[in-house]
Structures are given as C-alpha cells and as structure tokens.
Motif scaffolding. Structure first.
Motif, PDB file in Angstrom:
ATOM      1  N   UNK A  89       5.175  -0.691  -3.270  1.00 26.01           N
ATOM      2  CA  UNK A  89       5.345   0.700  -3.718  1.00 26.01           C
ATOM      3  C   UNK A  89       6.555   0.783  -4.672  1.00 26.01           C
ATOM      4  N   UNK A  90       6.512  -0.044  -5.720  1.00 25.50           N
ATOM      5  CA  UNK A  90       7.592  -0.114  -6.711  1.00 25.50           C
ATOM      6  C   UNK A  90       8.927  -0.457  -6.040  1.00 25.50           C
ATOM      7  N   UNK A  91       8.852  -1.408  -5.107  1.00 26.24           N
ATOM      8  CA  UNK A  91      10.041  -1.946  -4.441  1.00 26.24           C
ATOM      9  C   UNK A  91      10.710  -0.959  -3.495  1.00 26.24           C
ATOM     10  N   UNK A  92       9.962   0.052  -3.021  1.00 22.20           N
ATOM     11  CA  UNK A  92      10.551   1.033  -2.101  1.00 22.20           C
ATOM     12  C   UNK A  92      10.904   0.377  -0.780  1.00 22.20           C
ATOM     13  N   UNK A  93      10.010  -0.529  -0.315  1.00 25.99           N
ATOM     14  CA  UNK A  93      10.377  -1.303   0.867  1.00 25.99           C
ATOM     15  C   UNK A  93       9.756  -2.689   0.813  1.00 25.99           C
ATOM     16  N   UNK A  94      10.351  -3.578   1.624  1.00 28.98           N
ATOM     17  CA  UNK A  94       9.900  -4.962   1.647  1.00 28.98           C
ATOM     18  C   UNK A  94       8.891  -5.144   2.777  1.00 28.98           C
ATOM     19  N   UNK A  95       7.893  -5.956   2.488  1.00 29.35           N
ATOM     20  CA  UNK A  95       6.917  -6.264   3.525  1.00 29.35           C
ATOM     21  C   UNK A  95       6.511  -7.721   3.395  1.00 29.35           C
ATOM     22  N   UNK A  96       6.087  -8.314   4.523  1.00 35.51           N
ATOM     23  CA  UNK A  96       5.532  -9.658   4.481  1.00 35.51           C
ATOM     24  C   UNK A  96       4.052  -9.501   4.158  1.00 35.51           C
ATOM     25  N   UNK A  97       3.652 -10.039   3.018  1.00 39.21           N
ATOM     26  CA  UNK A  97       2.274  -9.810   2.581  1.00 39.21           C
ATOM     27  C   UNK A  97       1.521 -11.130   2.416  1.00 39.21           C
ATOM     28  N   UNK A  98       0.197 -11.117   2.653  1.00 42.35           N
ATOM     29  CA  UNK A  98      -0.615 -12.313   2.419  1.00 42.35           C
ATOM     30  C   UNK A  98      -0.820 -12.547   0.932  1.00 42.35           C
ATOM     31  N   UNK A  99      -1.307 -13.745   0.578  1.00 48.31           N
ATOM     32  CA  UNK A  99      -1.454 -14.088  -0.829  1.00 48.31           C
ATOM     33  C   UNK A  99      -2.923 -14.265  -1.216  1.00 48.31           C
ATOM     34  N   UNK A 100      -3.269 -13.769  -2.391  1.00 46.03           N
ATOM     35  CA  UNK A 100      -4.596 -14.008  -2.954  1.00 46.03           C
ATOM     36  C   UNK A 100      -4.539 -15.362  -3.647  1.00 46.03           C
ATOM     37  N   UNK A 101      -5.372 -16.314  -3.173  1.00 43.70           N
ATOM     38  CA  UNK A 101      -5.278 -17.686  -3.690  1.00 43.70           C
ATOM     39  C   UNK A 101      -6.583 -18.191  -4.292  1.00 43.70           C
ATOM     40  N   UNK A 102      -7.660 -17.428  -4.184  1.00 38.27           N
ATOM     41  CA  UNK A 102      -8.978 -17.878  -4.667  1.00 38.27           C
ATOM     42  C   UNK A 102      -9.853 -16.648  -4.898  1.00 38.27           C
ATOM     43  N   UNK A 214      -4.153  10.846  -0.908  1.00 38.44           N
ATOM     44  CA  UNK A 214      -2.970  10.479  -1.701  1.00 38.44           C
ATOM     45  C   UNK A 214      -1.762  11.213  -1.129  1.00 38.44           C
ATOM     46  N   UNK A 215      -0.793  10.427  -0.701  1.00 37.32           N
ATOM     47  CA  UNK A 215       0.324  11.041   0.014  1.00 37.32           C
ATOM     48  C   UNK A 215       1.639  10.444  -0.458  1.00 37.32           C
ATOM     49  N   UNK A 216       2.701  10.870   0.197  1.00 31.65           N
ATOM     50  CA  UNK A 216       4.022  10.305  -0.071  1.00 31.65           C
ATOM     51  C   UNK A 216       4.462   9.424   1.093  1.00 31.65           C
ATOM     52  N   UNK A 217       3.481   8.930   1.837  1.00 29.98           N
ATOM     53  CA  UNK A 217       3.755   7.912   2.837  1.00 29.98           C
ATOM     54  C   UNK A 217       4.042   8.429   4.234  1.00 29.98           C
ATOM     55  N   UNK A 218       4.016   7.494   5.170  1.00 30.84           N
ATOM     56  CA  UNK A 218       4.356   7.777   6.563  1.00 30.84           C
ATOM     57  C   UNK A 218       5.793   8.290   6.655  1.00 30.84           C
ATOM     58  N   UNK A 219       6.115   8.878   7.804  1.00 25.04           N
ATOM     59  CA  UNK A 219       7.457   9.391   8.001  1.00 25.04           C
ATOM     60  C   UNK A 219       8.457   8.329   8.410  1.00 25.04           C
ATOM     61  N   UNK A 220       8.442   7.175   7.733  1.00 29.97           N
ATOM     62  CA  UNK A 220       9.399   6.119   8.071  1.00 29.97           C
ATOM     63  C   UNK A 220      10.642   6.267   7.196  1.00 29.97           C
ATOM     64  N   UNK A 221      11.799   5.731   7.661  1.00 32.56           N
ATOM     65  CA  UNK A 221      13.064   5.953   6.933  1.00 32.56           C
ATOM     66  C   UNK A 221      13.009   5.617   5.439  1.00 32.56           C
ATOM     67  N   UNK A 222      12.364   4.495   5.053  1.00 34.84           N
ATOM     68  CA  UNK A 222      12.318   4.100   3.634  1.00 34.84           C
ATOM     69  C   UNK A 222      11.649   5.193   2.798  1.00 34.84           C
ATOM     70  N   UNK A 223      10.630   5.828   3.361  1.00 36.64           N
ATOM     71  CA  UNK A 223       9.937   6.885   2.627  1.00 36.64           C
ATOM     72  C   UNK A 223      10.769   8.158   2.553  1.00 36.64           C
ATOM     73  N   UNK A 224      11.440   8.465   3.659  1.00 32.36           N
ATOM     74  CA  UNK A 224      12.280   9.658   3.695  1.00 32.36           C
ATOM     75  C   UNK A 224      13.374   9.547   2.633  1.00 32.36           C
ATOM     76  N   UNK A 225      13.953   8.324   2.502  1.00 32.81           N
ATOM     77  CA  UNK A 225      14.984   8.079   1.486  1.00 32.81           C
ATOM     78  C   UNK A 225      14.411   8.208   0.069  1.00 32.81           C
ATOM     79  N   UNK A 226      13.228   7.639  -0.123  1.00 30.95           N
ATOM     80  CA  UNK A 226      12.568   7.673  -1.432  1.00 30.95           C
ATOM     81  C   UNK A 226      12.288   9.117  -1.850  1.00 30.95           C
ATOM     82  N   UNK A 227      11.832   9.917  -0.899  1.00 28.03           N
ATOM     83  CA  UNK A 227      11.480  11.305  -1.212  1.00 28.03           C
ATOM     84  C   UNK A 227      12.699  12.077  -1.721  1.00 28.03           C
ATOM     85  N   UNK A 228      13.888  11.671  -1.209  1.00 33.17           N
ATOM     86  CA  UNK A 228      15.116  12.341  -1.662  1.00 33.17           C
ATOM     87  C   UNK A 228      15.371  12.111  -3.150  1.00 33.17           C
ATOM     88  N   UNK A 229      14.800  11.028  -3.694  1.00 33.34           N
ATOM     89  CA  UNK A 229      15.044  10.705  -5.112  1.00 33.34           C
ATOM     90  C   UNK A 229      14.043  11.383  -6.046  1.00 33.34           C
TER      91      UNK A 229
END
Ligand SMILES: [Zn+2]
Length: 345
Positions: A89-102, A214-229
């Motif tokens: 989400x444009x670097x709003x938060x970090x996540x461990x993500x799987x990779x597309x390899x094929x 289409x939303x502004x995300x779950x009510x998790x801290x990273x989203x709450x901070x992002x919304x302030x911007x």
C-alpha cells in the motif's frame, strides 16, 4: 425493500480457531481438525448475522488466514515457502509476502467448500468476497511478470475462473476487495478497472451481482496513522468513482461513518448500487441505531433510495468478537429505523 443490510466481508475469528485481534493470525489447529473448526466458526457467524437481522450474509472469511493470501494459497506459480518482506500500500506497512516465480494457474477450487457450506446453511442471499487484482498485485513480490498491469490481468483471469465456480455454488453477490484503489489512483484509471472487469466477466449473465469494496483499510495502527496524513477531506474516490460508474461493476462498497470522505462524492456513482459504510470498524464504540439511520439519511441526499444498501466501512476481522456482534445488531436496527424514518421521502 430499501436499505438492505450486508457487511464488507470479514468477521473476527473465535479464539479457538485462530489468534485474536490480528490481521495474519496463526491457526490454533491443523489438518482435518482445522478444516472442521473453520466451518464451525462459519456456522456461528451465519447464525449471528441472521439473528442480527442482516439481509445478505457472508462466511465472515473464517476459512482464510488473510483476505489476499487465502486466495494465493491455491495458485500455482507462487512460492509460499520463501516469503520476503515488502512495503505494501505504497509502503504504508511492511508485510511478509509470497513471491510470484512462474506463470500463474489455479491448482483447483479456492473457496468451494466454504461457499457451498454457507449456501447450505442459510436461506438468505449470500455474498462472497475475493481480493481484487490490483490489491493482490500489491500484496505479492513479483519475480516473473515484471509488469504490474500484466500481473493484474493474469490474476484477474484466475479470479474470474473461481468467481464463475462460486456462481455455480449458488452465491448471489461476488465482491472484489480493492483497498489498493485508494492508493494508486493513476493505476486504477490505467489498468485497475480493466483488470477488475476482467475478474467479473460474465458474472452478471450468470445471475450474480458484482461488487467492489474500496476502503481506507482495517482499523489497525498503521492505517490510523496513514489516515492522519490524508488531510481534512479524503478525495481519492473522486478520481476512481467516475471510472467505476462507467464500468460493468454493479455495486460499490465505500466508507462513510466517521470517515473524512465528502459524502457528495457518492453522487459520482450514478447507476450503481451503493453500499454505504454506516459502521466504523476502527472504533470499538458501538453505533446507536439513530446514528446509523442518520448516516443513511446523509447518504440519501446523494444516492437514490432503491440503490442504497447499509454496510460496514470495512472488514471486522481484527476486532473484538463481542463488539463485532453488537455492531451487526446496530447495523440492522439502524437500517430498520431508517426505513421507517425515510419511508416517504
Ligand atoms: Zn476494507
């Protein structure tokens, strides 16, 4: 009936199924025991939604660890073993993500078991949620396609394959979740809506309503901070909605309650059903039926009554179970009050 009620999609998982209050919770069991526990949790939420009085039910996404990765687990060409950390989400938060390899291909059915289970256990209409192509692209690391639009189209084809099968399972509404639409508005216009339409291809002809959330995300801290911007007025929808209004998608689920979205932007969705978020998922304070009816009244200035559905702002997965339960009741009670209040407007 006007102001029919439904939820964005997810509901909290019981403590005996998975860790609570987490977006990527660990399951509490495995194998056949886990499969059974998922269905039992689904049954519990079917009952809760019916008791609350909701019109269009979901499975509460009890069978998936996360709304994007639940789908990806059934896709060939993805390396789930070697996940990498990525800013999403444009670097709003970090996540461990799987990779597309094929090249991507479905291994088989993704949500067949839970869709048929949901269909078998309620007489009411049912909605099934899938991650949208752009949001999937934003939640994986691409080591193969090298182009976000091409990758989105590849995922859209797989989503469509699963969505058609869901239609055959008896699902009434298929909703694609595209929180990434609010982040990459240029890409939405360039290829996002096109990929979404590809994912939804032929569903209307199969008798299924198509929706996008289409939303502004779950009510998790990273989203709450992002919304302030985002400033006083959140105007992302202003760029997206005209493109959606011109698209083949039939319903749009959006944020409204406690949101900084100017309500007049809903007028840009002419010809579409509008699922108005009347329940805030970023706050544990339970709305009163009066508040819900007030929000419906505000939306009614911009959305025709027969197009207006009452919904939650977003999924409730990370919330407290009792709070979510109370919010379901507030949603239904508020819509009922609004039906009486605005009966002859
Ligand atoms: Zn959402």
């Amino acid at each position: 009936m006007m102001f029919e009620t439904t939820i964005a999609g997810s509901l909290p998982k019981p403590a005996w199924l998975a860790e609570e209050h987490k977006l990527w919770p660990q399951w509490k069991s495995s194998g056949p025991e886990l499969a059974q526990a998922k269905l039992e949790a689904t049954l519990l939420w079917i009952k809760a939604q019916e008791d609350a009085g909701l019109d269009i039910l979901t499975d509460g996404e009890q069978s998936r660890q996360h709304f994007v990765h639940g789908f990806l687990e059934q896709v060939e060409g993805i390396d789930f073993v070697h996940k990498v950390e990525m800013g999403i989400r444009a670097d709003r938060y970090k996540a461990m993500v799987p990779q597309v390899v094929a090249p991507l291909k479905l291994k088989g059915r993704v949500h067949g078991a839970e869709a048929r289970f949901l269909r078998a256990h309620t007489q009411r209409r049912i909605k099934f949620t899938l991650p949208g192509p752009m949001t999937i692209v934003d939640t994986v690391a691409d080591r193969h396609y090298g182009d976000r639009a091409a990758l989105a189209m590849a995922f859209a084809e797989l989503l469509n394959e699963e969505a058609r099968a869901l239609a055959a399972d008896g699902v009434d509404v298929i909703q694609f979740d595209e929180p990434a639409f609010n982040v990459y508005t240029d890409d939405v216009l360039a290829w996002g809506v096109k990929a979404l339409e590809r994912a939804a291809q032929c569903l209307t002809a199969l008798g299924v309503k198509t929706a996008v959330h289409i939303c502004y995300g779950y009510g998790i801290p990273a989203n709450v901070e992002w919304k302030k911007t985002l400033g006083e007025q959140w105007r992302q929808y202003e760029r997206i909605f005209p493109a959606l209004a011109a698209s083949s998608i039939e319903q749009v689920s959006l944020e409204c309650q406690h949101s900084h979205v100017p309500p007049e932007l809903m007028a840009l969705l002419q010809g579409k059903d509008v699922l108005v978020g009347v329940i805030d998922v970023a706050s544990d304070a339970v709305e009163t039926p009066e508040e819900v009816a007030d929000t419906i009244g505000r939306a009614l200035q911009f959305v025709p009554r027969h197009r207006l559905f009452a919904c939650t702002n977003c999924g409730m997965a990370p919330m407290d179970r009792e709070v979510a339960m109370a919010k379901l009741r507030a949603l239904a009670a508020g819509a009922k009050m609004a039906r009486e209040r605005y009966a002859d407007r």
